[in-house]
Design a protein around this motif. Structure first.
Motif, PDB file in Angstrom:
ATOM      1  N   GLY A   1      48.200  23.736  40.765  1.00  0.00           N
ATOM      2  CA  GLY A   1      47.650  24.937  40.575  1.00  0.00           C
ATOM      3  C   GLY A   1      47.081  25.832  41.738  1.00  0.00           C
ATOM      4  O   GLY A   1      46.917  25.250  43.020  1.00  0.00           O
ATOM      5  N   ARG A   2      46.398  27.073  41.519  1.00  0.00           N
ATOM      6  CA  ARG A   2      45.892  27.764  42.775  1.00  0.00           C
ATOM      7  C   ARG A   2      44.552  27.109  43.335  1.00  0.00           C
ATOM      8  O   ARG A   2      44.121  27.283  44.394  1.00  0.00           O
ATOM      9  N   ALA A   3      43.927  26.371  42.205  1.00  0.00           N
ATOM     10  CA  ALA A   3      42.541  25.990  42.680  1.00  0.00           C
ATOM     11  C   ALA A   3      42.867  24.700  43.879  1.00  0.00           C
ATOM     12  O   ALA A   3      42.095  24.459  44.933  1.00  0.00           O
TER      13      ALA A   3
ATOM     14  N   GLN B   1      36.209  35.419  43.361  1.00  0.00           N
ATOM     15  CA  GLN B   1      36.800  34.074  43.828  1.00  0.00           C
ATOM     16  C   GLN B   1      37.262  33.341  42.458  1.00  0.00           C
ATOM     17  O   GLN B   1      37.864  32.639  42.573  1.00  0.00           O
ATOM     18  N   GLU B   2      36.406  33.447  41.515  1.00  0.00           N
ATOM     19  CA  GLU B   2      36.640  32.735  39.949  1.00  0.00           C
ATOM     20  C   GLU B   2      37.870  33.190  39.697  1.00  0.00           C
ATOM     21  O   GLU B   2      38.741  32.084  38.891  1.00  0.00           O
TER      22      GLU B   2
ATOM     23  N   SER C   1      42.591  37.471  47.220  1.00  0.00           N
ATOM     24  CA  SER C   1      43.370  37.038  48.435  1.00  0.00           C
ATOM     25  C   SER C   1      44.855  37.040  48.390  1.00  0.00           C
ATOM     26  O   SER C   1      45.389  36.976  49.445  1.00  0.00           O
ATOM     27  N   MET C   2      45.434  37.277  47.135  1.00  0.00           N
ATOM     28  CA  MET C   2      47.031  37.778  47.116  1.00  0.00           C
ATOM     29  C   MET C   2      47.210  39.167  47.545  1.00  0.00           C
ATOM     30  O   MET C   2      48.706  39.311  47.820  1.00  0.00           O
ATOM     31  N   ILE C   3      46.175  39.942  47.693  1.00  0.00           N
ATOM     32  CA  ILE C   3      46.425  41.164  47.977  1.00  0.00           C
ATOM     33  C   ILE C   3      47.154  41.297  49.609  1.00  0.00           C
ATOM     34  O   ILE C   3      48.066  41.715  49.983  1.00  0.00           O
ATOM     35  N   THR C   4      46.588  40.413  50.445  1.00  0.00           N
ATOM     36  CA  THR C   4      46.881  40.093  51.758  1.00  0.00           C
ATOM     37  C   THR C   4      48.329  39.223  51.700  1.00  0.00           C
ATOM     38  O   THR C   4      49.342  39.765  52.497  1.00  0.00           O
TER      39      THR C   4
ATOM     40  N   LEU D   1      41.976  43.634  36.303  1.00  0.00           N
ATOM     41  CA  LEU D   1      40.677  43.002  36.141  1.00  0.00           C
ATOM     42  C   LEU D   1      39.397  43.799  36.798  1.00  0.00           C
ATOM     43  O   LEU D   1      38.396  43.168  36.528  1.00  0.00           O
ATOM     44  N   GLY D   2      39.686  44.794  37.408  1.00  0.00           N
ATOM     45  CA  GLY D   2      38.503  45.580  37.706  1.00  0.00           C
ATOM     46  C   GLY D   2      37.835  44.645  38.883  1.00  0.00           C
ATOM     47  O   GLY D   2      38.155  44.163  39.843  1.00  0.00           O
ATOM     48  N   GLY D   3      36.539  44.577  38.947  1.00  0.00           N
ATOM     49  CA  GLY D   3      35.632  43.945  39.608  1.00  0.00           C
ATOM     50  C   GLY D   3      35.892  42.393  39.607  1.00  0.00           C
ATOM     51  O   GLY D   3      35.812  41.911  40.761  1.00  0.00           O
TER      52      GLY D   3
END
Length: 387
Positions: A26-28, A348-349, A354-357, A341-343
């Motif tokens: 997973g992503r974690a 980080q939760e 980070s996926m925007i980049t 998800l808004g804010g």
């Protein structure tokens, strides 16, 4: 993502098995690896042990005997689980394919078993500081000196050189008849004298690092040349088409991961009477993102099937279209997911910001969206060139 009718039962079984592997990491896991400055060694090793890394390589050299259809499926599912392996694009897809198709018997025996079982990796060096998307401006040159080749030049944005045993370098040799330079491919082992590397500082947070390479009078034996010196362009595109298909798989996995997080959130997040997913302003953009990902997925499958069938010309067009469609769909899916998800989409939760980049990488590399539009307008539509 639903299974299209063009997928076989074996493909669906492979998809489910890879998805199960990805779910255990997973992503974690990727976030921890990045934070600690490490590499995804554990996931790479387990995927190798299960036969996923070399699923596209010939059985006689330790591979699975499949093709880019199967390898793109592996990368997509790992990405959908949040733990894509970028080196799948480079090592087995580009380098493994080129060596399997055009390499000598010695090159195949030397490299393919290790690429298949994950014990060896290869990087791919084509991009240069002054060439950009114009591969015809590549200035890395290779000249003969007796029984050796001598390479000089620079490369940039080369992934994973620090963990690769060798880099497949695109250079140019002089045509004795015309004096023009033509592309050729050379295997350059990591510790070859004159072969230097320096890391490029990136805003992108990823386990795979980017490097600038320098080749200063790099001497290679004659057998470092892959394939026929006079067929370099054909051999080069034999690696670039899988690269585009695998980039599409990378983008689709990313888009699916982000969309799944947003849909789960929209089902349960309640601000008024109903969950926010009941409101069309939230639901419809997510539905559009799902449709765009599905359409891009079908084009990627078409491209992979054409490539595996040996139709390089049609595969080139489809691979470019697939890469374009998947990149655009991924960027929009990630953006809409963060917005849903808004804010929380920036925390980080939830791990989406980070996926925007990361999503924009598929728009830029390995070839920009503008160059793909050039390709389609010229090659598919027959329109004149402006350059």
């Amino acid at each position: 993502m639903s299974n299209p009718v063009i997928e076989t039962e074996e493909h669906r079984a492979l998809r489910d098995a890879v998805a199960a592997l990805g779910k255990r990491y997973g992503r974690a896991y990727v976030a921890t690896v990045v934070a600690e400055g490490k590499h995804t060694d554990e996931l790479w090793a387990e995927a190798a042990g299960l036969g996923y890394l070399g699923v596209n390589l010939p059985e006689e050299y330790g591979g699975g005997g499949g093709g880019i259809v199967e390898l793109s499926l592996v990368l997509e599912e790992l990405g959908a689980a949040g733990c894509p392996l970028l080196m799948l694009v480079v090592s087995p897809a580009i380098c493994g394919t080129v060596i399997a198709r055009f390499g000598t018997e010695e090159q195949k025996r030397t490299w393919l078993p290790g690429l298949a079982d994950g014990s060896r990796k290869m990087a791919f060096g084509i991009t240069e500081p002054d060439a950009g998307s114009n591969s015809h401006r590549i200035t890395t040159t290779a000249r003969r000196d007796g029984d050796e080749w001598v390479l000089n030049g620079r490369k940039v944005f080369i992934s994973g050189v620090d963990i690769a045993d060798a880099t497949l370098i695109v250079g140019r040799t002089e045509d004795a008849r015309t004096g023009r330079l033509k592309p050729c491919l050379f295997i350059v082992p990591r510790d070859t004298p004159g072969f230097g590397r320096s890391p490029i500082a990136m805003e992108l947070a990823a386990p795979e690092k980017q490097f600038e390479l320098t080749l200063d009078e790099v001497r290679l034996p004659a057998e470092a040349l892959v394939g026929d010196e006079d067929a370099g362009l054909l051999q080069l595109f034999a690696g670039l088409n899988p690269e585009r298909i695998m980039t599409a798989a990378f983008a689709l996995g990313m888009g699916r991961y982000a969309l799944d997080r947003a849909v789960d959130y929209a089902r349960t997040r309640q601000v008024w009477k109903e969950p926010i997913g009941a409101h069309q302003a939230i639901a419809h953009p997510l539905a559009e993102a799902h449709i765009e990902l599905e359409l891009a997925h079908l084009m990627m499958q078409k491209a992979a099937h054409l490539y595996d069938a040996g139709d390089d010309m049609a595969a080139g067009e489809a691979a470019n279209m697939a890469k374009y469609a998947a990149a655009e769909a991924a960027v929009r899916a990630v953006d809409q997911s963060v917005h849903t998800l808004g804010g929380n989409g920036l925390t980080q939760e939830y791990g989406l910001a980070s996926m925007i980049t990361a999503a924009r990488v598929a728009r830029i590399a390995p070839v920009s969206r503008e160059m793909i539009l050039n390709f389609v307008s010229h090659q598919s539509l027959g329109l004149p060139k402006s350059y």
